[in-house]
Write an enzyme that holds these catalytic residues in place. Structure first.
Site, PDB file in Angstrom:
ATOM      1  N   TYR A 150      -2.849  -0.080   9.916  1.00  0.00           N
ATOM      2  CA  TYR A 150      -2.926  -0.709   8.596  1.00  0.00           C
ATOM      3  C   TYR A 150      -1.602  -0.564   7.855  1.00  0.00           C
ATOM      4  CZ  TYR A 150      -3.971  -1.043   3.603  1.00  0.00           C
ATOM      5  OH  TYR A 150      -3.939  -1.357   2.266  1.00  0.00           O
ATOM      6  N   SER A 169       0.825  -1.209   0.000  1.00  0.00           N
ATOM      7  CA  SER A 169       0.000   0.000   0.000  1.00  0.00           C
ATOM      8  C   SER A 169       0.855   1.251   0.000  1.00  0.00           C
ATOM      9  CB  SER A 169      -0.899   0.007   1.239  1.00  0.00           C
ATOM     10  OG  SER A 169      -1.545   1.250   1.399  1.00  0.00           O
TER      11      SER A 169
END
Length: 323
Positions: free
Chosen positions: A156, A130
């Site tokens: 995350y 990500s």
């Protein structure tokens, strides 16, 4: 089935996994999809995505939590697959369930690595990282893969960076060829309801106000799903040498401010938005901007769809799907 066997796609009922699976089927591959259909967002949307795949020849859906290591390893071993596209993850930077991140993004990623390590026929593992790993970068220039990463802004992001580190170790210790893709903001038909463009569409059409965080000053490198799939498949087709782990940005390379995105969405919907301005939320970052030079050099990747073109396509799908 091709001579290389089926391709395993984890998260196949998710937004990107569904689109990647469909593209692979379109070009004649056999695909085994794995998904747990968890309730992070409406499982009915995941079921609807899956239905578009299970109706096709050469696709099989396996309902499984990838963190169940023994079951997943047995599936990989028995599948005859030589390539794995690992897209299953706990997404979102503000989900208040830390152990969901731990299970999917750490235990789940480790499960995939172990399964592939013990399946010597696996020639390439492509997995989702990500852009969140970069932290809260100023938008002075595009983010590059060799930028120092010092302070992920969310749990995350920390789990995604940890997964990259684990992959690097498995490549060097066990020879597993891997490509990690740092996805920037992906949007389009069949998208995720927790994403801003999706939730804004729901609220604008319902006549509800939208909350605009960061006082509208945030910017994102929005990337249309078809362009993302081009990049994923292009990387899958070009495995690195045995023992190599590479990390590549995959984005549009054209950041757009949040207010600019809302204006395009208003035009596509034909409805003005009522905006409530809010400060940034914990876990958010000010801006994202992908430098995709490495991906372009490897695959010829050139995103084609601008936000002005892509958001109307999403709106058309939304109206058709939700009626």
């Amino acid at each position: 089935m091709t001579a290389e066997g089926p391709i395993l796609v984890t998260g196949a009922a998710g937004f990107i996994g569904h689109a990647v699976s469909a593209r692979l089927l379109d070009r004649g591959e056999s695909v085994i999809g794995i998904d747990s259909f968890n309730p992070y967002y409406d499982p009915a949307l995941k079921e609807a995505r899956a239905a578009t795949l299970t109706s096709r020849a050469d696709f099989r859906m396996v309902r499984m939590d990838i963190a169940e290591a023994e079951a997943f390893a047995a599936l990989v071993s028995d599948s005859g697959a030589r390539r794995v596209v690992h897209l299953a993850a706990q997404a979102g930077v503000r989900y208040d369930n830390p152990f969901a991140y731990e299970r999917s993004n750490l235990a789940g990623h480790l499960s995939v690595l172990e399964a592939c390590r013990h399946a010597p026929e696996i020639t390439h593992l492509v997995y989702a990282s990500s852009s969140s790993v970069y932290g809260d970068h100023p938008l002075a220039r595009a983010f590059r893969e060799d930028d120092p990463i010092e302070a992920p802004a969310s749990l995350y992001a920390a789990t995604k960076l940890s997964a990259e580190l684990m992959s690097g170790v498995y490549a060097s210790l066990h020879g597993l060829p891997q490509s990690g893709l740092r996805f920037f903001t992906v949007y389009g038909p069949w998208g995720r309801p927790d994403m801003a463009y999706f939730s804004f569409t729901q609220k604008i059409l319902a006549g509800e106000p939208i909350e605009v965080f960061g006082d509208g000053q945030m910017a994102r490198d929005f990337t249309f799903i078809d362009d993302i799939v081009d990049g994923v498949v292009g990387v899958l087709d070009r495995p690195p040498p045995k023992g190599e782990h590479r990390v590549l940005n995959i984005g549009g390379g054209r950041p757009v401010g949040l207010l600019g995105m809302i204006e395009i969405l208003e035009q596509a919907l034909g409805v003005p938005a009522r905006k409530i301005m809010r400060p940034m939320q914990p876990g958010d970052v000010t801006a994202t901007h992908a430098d995709v030079a490495k991906l372009r050099a490897l695959t010829g990747y050139t995103p084609q769809i601008t936000l002005e073109q892509g958001l109307p396509r999403f709106v058309d799908w939304y109206r058709e799907y939700y009626g």
